[in-house]
Design a protein around this motif. Structure first.
Motif, short mmCIF file in Angstrom:
data_model
loop_
_atom_site.label_atom_id
_atom_site.label_comp_id
_atom_site.label_asym_id
_atom_site.label_seq_id
_atom_site.Cartn_x
_atom_site.Cartn_y
_atom_site.Cartn_z
N LEU A 1 3.79 17.96 -6.89
CA LEU A 1 3.15 16.80 -6.28
C LEU A 1 2.15 17.25 -5.22
O LEU A 1 2.39 18.22 -4.50
CB LEU A 1 4.21 15.89 -5.65
N PRO A 2 1.03 16.55 -5.09
CA PRO A 2 0.02 16.95 -4.10
C PRO A 2 0.46 16.64 -2.67
O PRO A 2 1.34 15.82 -2.44
CB PRO A 2 -1.19 16.09 -4.50
N GLN A 3 -0.17 17.33 -1.74
CA GLN A 3 0.07 17.05 -0.33
C GLN A 3 -0.48 15.67 0.04
O GLN A 3 -1.36 15.14 -0.62
CB GLN A 3 -0.61 18.13 0.54
N ALA A 4 0.07 15.12 1.11
CA ALA A 4 -0.39 13.80 1.57
C ALA A 4 -1.86 13.84 1.97
O ALA A 4 -2.35 14.85 2.48
CB ALA A 4 0.46 13.35 2.76
N ASP A 5 -2.55 12.76 1.71
CA ASP A 5 -3.96 12.63 2.07
C ASP A 5 -4.09 11.47 3.04
O ASP A 5 -3.94 10.30 2.65
CB ASP A 5 -4.80 12.40 0.81
N GLN A 6 -4.40 11.77 4.28
CA GLN A 6 -4.41 10.74 5.31
C GLN A 6 -5.48 9.68 5.07
O GLN A 6 -5.28 8.49 5.35
CB GLN A 6 -4.61 11.38 6.69
N THR A 7 -6.60 10.09 4.52
CA THR A 7 -7.68 9.13 4.26
C THR A 7 -7.24 8.08 3.25
O THR A 7 -7.45 6.87 3.44
CB THR A 7 -8.93 9.86 3.75
N ILE A 8 -6.65 8.53 2.17
CA ILE A 8 -6.17 7.60 1.13
C ILE A 8 -5.07 6.72 1.70
O ILE A 8 -5.03 5.50 1.44
CB ILE A 8 -5.68 8.37 -0.10
N ARG A 9 -4.18 7.28 2.47
CA ARG A 9 -3.07 6.49 3.03
C ARG A 9 -3.60 5.38 3.95
O ARG A 9 -3.12 4.25 3.90
CB ARG A 9 -2.12 7.41 3.80
N GLU A 10 -4.56 5.72 4.76
CA GLU A 10 -5.11 4.72 5.68
C GLU A 10 -5.82 3.61 4.91
O GLU A 10 -5.73 2.43 5.26
CB GLU A 10 -6.06 5.39 6.67
N ARG A 11 -6.52 3.97 3.83
CA ARG A 11 -7.20 2.96 3.03
C ARG A 11 -6.18 2.04 2.34
O ARG A 11 -6.39 0.82 2.28
CB ARG A 11 -8.11 3.63 2.00
N LEU A 12 -5.09 2.62 1.81
CA LEU A 12 -4.06 1.80 1.18
C LEU A 12 -3.40 0.86 2.19
O LEU A 12 -3.11 -0.31 1.88
CB LEU A 12 -3.00 2.70 0.53
N LEU A 13 -3.19 1.35 3.39
CA LEU A 13 -2.63 0.49 4.44
C LEU A 13 -3.58 -0.65 4.77
O LEU A 13 -3.15 -1.79 5.00
CB LEU A 13 -2.33 1.32 5.69
N GLN A 14 -4.88 -0.36 4.80
CA GLN A 14 -5.87 -1.39 5.08
C GLN A 14 -5.90 -2.44 3.96
O GLN A 14 -5.96 -3.66 4.23
CB GLN A 14 -7.26 -0.75 5.23
N GLU A 15 -5.80 -1.97 2.72
CA GLU A 15 -5.76 -2.92 1.60
C GLU A 15 -4.51 -3.79 1.67
O GLU A 15 -4.56 -4.99 1.37
CB GLU A 15 -5.81 -2.15 0.27
N ALA A 16 -3.39 -3.17 2.04
CA ALA A 16 -2.16 -3.94 2.16
C ALA A 16 -2.27 -4.98 3.26
O ALA A 16 -1.77 -6.11 3.12
CB ALA A 16 -0.99 -3.00 2.44
N ALA A 17 -2.95 -4.63 4.35
CA ALA A 17 -3.12 -5.57 5.44
C ALA A 17 -3.99 -6.75 5.02
O ALA A 17 -3.78 -7.90 5.44
CB ALA A 17 -3.73 -4.86 6.65
N GLU A 18 -4.95 -6.49 4.15
CA GLU A 18 -5.88 -7.53 3.72
C GLU A 18 -5.31 -8.39 2.58
O GLU A 18 -5.52 -9.61 2.55
CB GLU A 18 -7.20 -6.89 3.27
N HIS A 19 -4.61 -7.74 1.63
CA HIS A 19 -4.20 -8.45 0.42
C HIS A 19 -2.70 -8.57 0.25
O HIS A 19 -2.25 -9.33 -0.62
CB HIS A 19 -4.79 -7.74 -0.82
#
Length: 325
Positions: free
Chosen positions: A131-149
């Motif tokens: 499994l790949p290492q965590a990517d903070q940029t992707i995680r922050e974007r997913l959190l933002q999408e969750a906050a919006e939708h």
């Protein structure tokens, strides 16, 4: 041909067509070496060390590596194979152990894996997911999408790219959902697919799993303290000082961070006095043993033996006699 009969439901542990192997586990100072020696006296076994400290050269006293006389009688594979400046991973161990096991099996003998590094055993039994290492940029974007939708919106996306994971992961479990989506975005492959790859790496052996440890925690603690004082008497301080004086090792390296070595190293640095070093070394070893016991208590298909049992060898051999054909 020697084979081991079914011990459990796991496929890699119950196929009588597979060659046999014996795992002898237990916390540090539990008596694994003595039992391994007894098993080798009665069975056609060759020992493979499962110890993340014994792999290093010039670190024999503090790792309780058997002495030369013992090793000449009971050879151990994967002992003293690396310089302390080198790194070694669970994946490295898996590759090395599988090679050694294949050689032993080809000679018509039984691989006997002995040690307390539970992560190594897990890597052997279950394989390793890449499994790949965590990517903070992707995680922050997913959190933002969750906050919006909302997380239900992201769960629907997960159903499209990884329906198996979506069925397993509840919409109210954002952390696992986020990780599954992150893995897909980083690799273009579902987490389910990658875990299935790991499943295909299952150990191609019929495994008998034994665990030896004292029945009382107090007994284990006493053995740990006694053994550390024996190590000091054998010249442990001089062993660590030789590593210290090399000049190319430091506390960030896995070798130096081994229990006992780290505390002695910090004593050389002046962080505490000699009695405190002893106290901290014993405490650190007990904490290591506690972590090992925690692993073992949740380990599947384990046959447990009390190291204080006067009939330990007899009982272990009886078990193996019942499953070795």
């Amino acid at each position: 041909m020697i084979s081991i009969a079914c011990l459990c439901g796991d496929s890699n542990l119950s196929d009588p067509t597979l060659p046999p192997a014996i795992f002898l586990m237990g916390p540090t100072a539990s008596g694994k070496t003595d039992l391994a020696m007894a098993l080798c006296d009665h069975l056609p076994c060759d020992i493979i060390s499962v110890d993340s400290a014994m792999i290093y050269r010039d670190m024999n006293i503090g790792t309780a590596t058997p002495d030369a006389e013992f090793l000449s009688r009971y050879p151990h594979r994967l002992v003293d194979i690396l310089d302390p400046a080198e790194s070694y991973s669970a994946a490295d161990f898996r590759a090395d152990a599988l090679r050694e096991m294949a050689q032993i099996s080809a000679a018509g003998r039984i691989p006997l894996l002995v040690g307390g590094t539970m992560l190594y055993y897990q890597a052997l039994l279950k394989g390793l997911a890449t499994l790949p290492q965590a990517d903070q940029t992707i995680r922050e974007r997913l959190l933002q999408e969750a906050a919006e939708h909302g997380w239900e919106y992201l769960h629907q996306r997960l159903q499209r790219v990884d329906p198996v994971a979506a069925q397993r992961i509840h919409p109210n479990d954002p952390q696992r959902m986020q990780r599954a989506l992150e893995v897909y975005e980083l690799t273009g492959r579902s987490m389910t697919e990658m875990w299935q790859e790991q499943e295909s790496q299952r150990l191609p052996y019929n495994v008998a799993q034994l665990c030896v440890m004292p029945g009382e925690r107090k007994t284990l603690h006493e053995r740990i303290e006694k053994r550390f004082h024996i190590m000091l008497g054998q010249g442990f301080e001089a062993e660590v000082r030789a590593l210290w004086e090399r000049g190319d090792l430091n506390l960030q390296m896995p070798s130096v961070r081994c229990v006992g070595y780290r505390q002695m190293w910090e004593y050389f640095e002046g962080r505490w006095d000699y009695p405190t070093m002893i106290e901290k070394s014993v405490i650190a070893t007990r904490q290591l043993a506690k972590r090992q016991v925690t692993w073992l208590r949740s380990w599947d298909n384990l046959n447990n033996f009390d190291s204080a049992d006067p009939n330990l060898t007899k009982n272990a051999l009886k078990l193996l006699d019942g499953i070795i054909i």
